[in-house]
Design a protein around this motif. Structure first.
Motif, PDB file in Angstrom:
ATOM      1  N   SER A   9      26.880   0.779 -12.521  1.00  0.00           N
ATOM      2  CA  SER A   9      27.579   1.667 -11.580  1.00  0.00           C
ATOM      3  C   SER A   9      26.695   2.829 -11.149  1.00  0.00           C
ATOM      4  CB  SER A   9      28.868   2.220 -12.209  1.00  0.00           C
ATOM      5  OG  SER A   9      29.800   1.203 -12.398  1.00  0.00           O
ATOM      6  N   PHE A  10      25.993   3.422 -12.113  1.00  0.00           N
ATOM      7  CA  PHE A  10      25.092   4.529 -11.791  1.00  0.00           C
ATOM      8  C   PHE A  10      23.995   4.061 -10.836  1.00  0.00           C
ATOM      9  CE2 PHE A  10      21.359   7.227 -12.682  1.00  0.00           C
ATOM     10  CZ  PHE A  10      21.890   8.451 -12.285  1.00  0.00           C
ATOM     11  N   CYS A  11      23.417   2.897 -11.107  1.00  0.00           N
ATOM     12  CA  CYS A  11      22.369   2.346 -10.246  1.00  0.00           C
ATOM     13  C   CYS A  11      22.914   2.093  -8.840  1.00  0.00           C
ATOM     14  CB  CYS A  11      21.801   1.063 -10.843  1.00  0.00           C
ATOM     15  SG  CYS A  11      20.430   0.383  -9.899  1.00  0.00           S
ATOM     16  N   THR A  12      24.098   1.526  -8.755  1.00  0.00           N
ATOM     17  CA  THR A  12      24.722   1.244  -7.463  1.00  0.00           C
ATOM     18  C   THR A  12      24.963   2.535  -6.686  1.00  0.00           C
ATOM     19  OG1 THR A  12      25.756  -0.764  -8.301  1.00  0.00           O
ATOM     20  CG2 THR A  12      26.768   0.243  -6.348  1.00  0.00           C
ATOM     21  N   LEU A  13      25.522   3.537  -7.350  1.00  0.00           N
ATOM     22  CA  LEU A  13      25.813   4.803  -6.666  1.00  0.00           C
ATOM     23  C   LEU A  13      24.537   5.555  -6.298  1.00  0.00           C
ATOM     24  CD1 LEU A  13      28.916   5.957  -8.732  1.00  0.00           C
ATOM     25  CD2 LEU A  13      28.874   5.177  -6.339  1.00  0.00           C
ATOM     26  N   LEU A  14      23.532   5.542  -7.164  1.00  0.00           N
ATOM     27  CA  LEU A  14      22.280   6.221  -6.855  1.00  0.00           C
ATOM     28  C   LEU A  14      21.580   5.524  -5.683  1.00  0.00           C
ATOM     29  CD1 LEU A  14      20.407   8.537  -7.594  1.00  0.00           C
ATOM     30  CD2 LEU A  14      19.318   7.032  -9.276  1.00  0.00           C
ATOM     31  N   THR A  15      21.622   4.208  -5.656  1.00  0.00           N
ATOM     32  CA  THR A  15      21.056   3.458  -4.532  1.00  0.00           C
ATOM     33  C   THR A  15      21.794   3.803  -3.250  1.00  0.00           C
ATOM     34  OG1 THR A  15      20.373   1.660  -5.985  1.00  0.00           O
ATOM     35  CG2 THR A  15      20.585   1.134  -3.646  1.00  0.00           C
ATOM     36  N   ARG A  16      23.097   3.845  -3.317  1.00  0.00           N
ATOM     37  CA  ARG A  16      23.914   4.197  -2.148  1.00  0.00           C
ATOM     38  C   ARG A  16      23.592   5.608  -1.664  1.00  0.00           C
ATOM     39  NH1 ARG A  16      30.477   4.106  -2.451  1.00  0.00           N
ATOM     40  NH2 ARG A  16      30.896   4.956  -0.384  1.00  0.00           N
ATOM     41  N   PHE A  17      23.436   6.535  -2.595  1.00  0.00           N
ATOM     42  CA  PHE A  17      23.095   7.925  -2.271  1.00  0.00           C
ATOM     43  C   PHE A  17      21.727   7.974  -1.583  1.00  0.00           C
ATOM     44  CE2 PHE A  17      21.378  12.119  -3.427  1.00  0.00           C
ATOM     45  CZ  PHE A  17      22.411  12.943  -3.012  1.00  0.00           C
ATOM     46  N   ASN A  18      20.736   7.287  -2.159  1.00  0.00           N
ATOM     47  CA  ASN A  18      19.394   7.277  -1.571  1.00  0.00           C
ATOM     48  C   ASN A  18      19.390   6.616  -0.196  1.00  0.00           C
ATOM     49  OD1 ASN A  18      17.946   8.663  -3.557  1.00  0.00           O
ATOM     50  ND2 ASN A  18      17.719   6.820  -4.785  1.00  0.00           N
ATOM     51  N   THR A  19      20.168   5.567  -0.020  1.00  0.00           N
ATOM     52  CA  THR A  19      20.267   4.896   1.275  1.00  0.00           C
ATOM     53  C   THR A  19      20.848   5.855   2.317  1.00  0.00           C
ATOM     54  OG1 THR A  19      20.497   2.734   0.225  1.00  0.00           O
ATOM     55  CG2 THR A  19      21.278   2.928   2.493  1.00  0.00           C
ATOM     56  N   SER A  47      15.241   2.009  -0.116  1.00  0.00           N
ATOM     57  CA  SER A  47      15.947   2.733  -1.171  1.00  0.00           C
ATOM     58  C   SER A  47      16.653   1.810  -2.138  1.00  0.00           C
ATOM     59  CB  SER A  47      16.954   3.716  -0.568  1.00  0.00           C
ATOM     60  OG  SER A  47      17.908   3.026   0.185  1.00  0.00           O
ATOM     61  N   ALA A  48      16.717   0.547  -1.833  1.00  0.00           N
ATOM     62  CA  ALA A  48      17.437  -0.364  -2.717  1.00  0.00           C
ATOM     63  C   ALA A  48      16.466  -1.220  -3.504  1.00  0.00           C
ATOM     64  CB  ALA A  48      18.364  -1.258  -1.900  1.00  0.00           C
ATOM     65  N   PRO A  49      16.755  -1.447  -4.766  1.00  0.00           N
ATOM     66  CA  PRO A  49      15.923  -2.365  -5.536  1.00  0.00           C
ATOM     67  C   PRO A  49      15.973  -3.747  -4.893  1.00  0.00           C
ATOM     68  CG  PRO A  49      17.452  -1.208  -6.981  1.00  0.00           C
ATOM     69  CD  PRO A  49      17.835  -0.884  -5.565  1.00  0.00           C
ATOM     70  N   SER A  50      14.903  -4.497  -5.031  1.00  0.00           N
ATOM     71  CA  SER A  50      14.864  -5.826  -4.420  1.00  0.00           C
ATOM     72  C   SER A  50      15.671  -6.840  -5.207  1.00  0.00           C
ATOM     73  CB  SER A  50      13.421  -6.303  -4.291  1.00  0.00           C
ATOM     74  OG  SER A  50      12.845  -6.431  -5.572  1.00  0.00           O
ATOM     75  N   SER A  51      15.991  -6.512  -6.442  1.00  0.00           N
ATOM     76  CA  SER A  51      16.786  -7.435  -7.242  1.00  0.00           C
ATOM     77  C   SER A  51      17.679  -6.648  -8.180  1.00  0.00           C
ATOM     78  CB  SER A  51      15.870  -8.349  -8.054  1.00  0.00           C
ATOM     79  OG  SER A  51      15.234  -7.610  -9.072  1.00  0.00           O
ATOM     80  N   PRO A  52      18.788  -7.222  -8.594  1.00  0.00           N
ATOM     81  CA  PRO A  52      19.678  -6.513  -9.504  1.00  0.00           C
ATOM     82  C   PRO A  52      19.004  -6.154 -10.819  1.00  0.00           C
ATOM     83  CG  PRO A  52      20.719  -8.537  -8.702  1.00  0.00           C
ATOM     84  CD  PRO A  52      19.302  -8.530  -8.225  1.00  0.00           C
ATOM     85  N   ALA A  53      17.942  -6.850 -11.178  1.00  0.00           N
ATOM     86  CA  ALA A  53      17.275  -6.590 -12.449  1.00  0.00           C
ATOM     87  C   ALA A  53      16.349  -5.380 -12.378  1.00  0.00           C
ATOM     88  CB  ALA A  53      16.459  -7.814 -12.872  1.00  0.00           C
ATOM     89  N   ALA A  54      16.084  -4.881 -11.171  1.00  0.00           N
ATOM     90  CA  ALA A  54      15.180  -3.739 -11.038  1.00  0.00           C
ATOM     91  C   ALA A  54      15.860  -2.489 -11.564  1.00  0.00           C
ATOM     92  CB  ALA A  54      14.790  -3.544  -9.574  1.00  0.00           C
ATOM     93  N   SER A  55      15.073  -1.621 -12.176  1.00  0.00           N
ATOM     94  CA  SER A  55      15.646  -0.383 -12.704  1.00  0.00           C
ATOM     95  C   SER A  55      15.869   0.602 -11.585  1.00  0.00           C
ATOM     96  CB  SER A  55      14.715   0.222 -13.760  1.00  0.00           C
ATOM     97  OG  SER A  55      13.612   0.828 -13.144  1.00  0.00           O
ATOM     98  N   PRO A  56      16.787   1.579 -11.745  1.00  0.00           N
ATOM     99  CA  PRO A  56      17.049   2.549 -10.709  1.00  0.00           C
ATOM    100  C   PRO A  56      15.797   3.294 -10.268  1.00  0.00           C
ATOM    101  CG  PRO A  56      18.689   2.753 -12.437  1.00  0.00           C
ATOM    102  CD  PRO A  56      17.653   1.771 -12.901  1.00  0.00           C
ATOM    103  N   ALA A  57      14.897   3.570 -11.170  1.00  0.00           N
ATOM    104  CA  ALA A  57      13.708   4.323 -10.807  1.00  0.00           C
ATOM    105  C   ALA A  57      12.749   3.496  -9.970  1.00  0.00           C
ATOM    106  CB  ALA A  57      12.984   4.797 -12.069  1.00  0.00           C
TER     107      ALA A  57
END
Length: 187
Positions: free
Chosen positions: A140-150, A167-177
């Motif tokens: 959830s944090f990764c999803t929201l942080l990605t959304r915020f960065n987008t 701003s979005a990771p290329s795969s779900p396995a990528a870390s937020p950073a």
């Protein structure tokens, strides 16, 4: 259609103040640690180098203009940031496969090895920082942080007329950073 001002009056000003404060604290903490990971590799790669190497790894060889457009930054900035990566052997310049006159940038084997070391260190940092979080909370944090960065990227692009930064990771396995672009609050 409601304007930004209309939406702001509908939202809790205290919550907006808390949100902007937490973003400012995050930006400071991220800059202090540079999300540099743990152990010997801590703070070992600056943000610009990491983002460029990561992009070349994810997208493959490309020219300066394509790299700049994908990251939402100016070509001259990419040229400046790539120079030390070429000098240290992390990136190599090669001829374009279809047009030998054009030059493309490519992650070198040394660059890929170094990127993997940094990624591993950063993954460990994410484990430590989110210790006690459930997998759903991390996601959830990764999803929201990605959304915020987008949203930040889109806003910046709309104001400057330039391309939106990744701003979005290329795969779900990528870390937020790993997936944050230049418009991330760490700038």
């Amino acid at each position: 259609m409601p304007t930004s001002q209309d939406m702001m009056t509908e939202l809790d000003p205290g919550l907006l103040d808390a949100l902007q404060h937490q973003v400012a604290v995050f930006a400071r903490r991220a800059e202090q640690t540079r999300l540099g990971g743990t152990g010997q590799l801590r703070n070992s790669m600056d943000r610009a180098a990491y983002l460029l190497l990561n992009r070349l790894d994810q997208e493959g060889p490309m020219g300066v203009k394509a790299l700049a457009a994908g990251m939402g930054i100016d070509s001259s900035t990419v040229t400046r940031q790539v120079a030390p990566l070429v000098d240290t052997g992390l990136v190599k310049r090669t001829s374009h496969p279809e047009d030998g006159r054009a030059v493309v940038l490519q992650l070198s084997p040394r660059g890929l090895a170094r990127l993997e070391e940094v990624r591993s260190s950063r993954r460990q940092l994410m484990v430590e920082v989110t210790e006690g979080w459930t997998p759903d909370e991390r996601e959830s944090f990764c999803t929201l942080l990605t959304r915020f960065n987008t949203a930040l990227s889109a806003r910046q692009s709309a104001h400057t007329g330039g391309p939106a930064a990744e701003s979005a990771p290329s795969s779900p396995a990528a870390s937020p950073a790993e997936g944050t672009g230049e418009s991330a609050p760490t700038s």
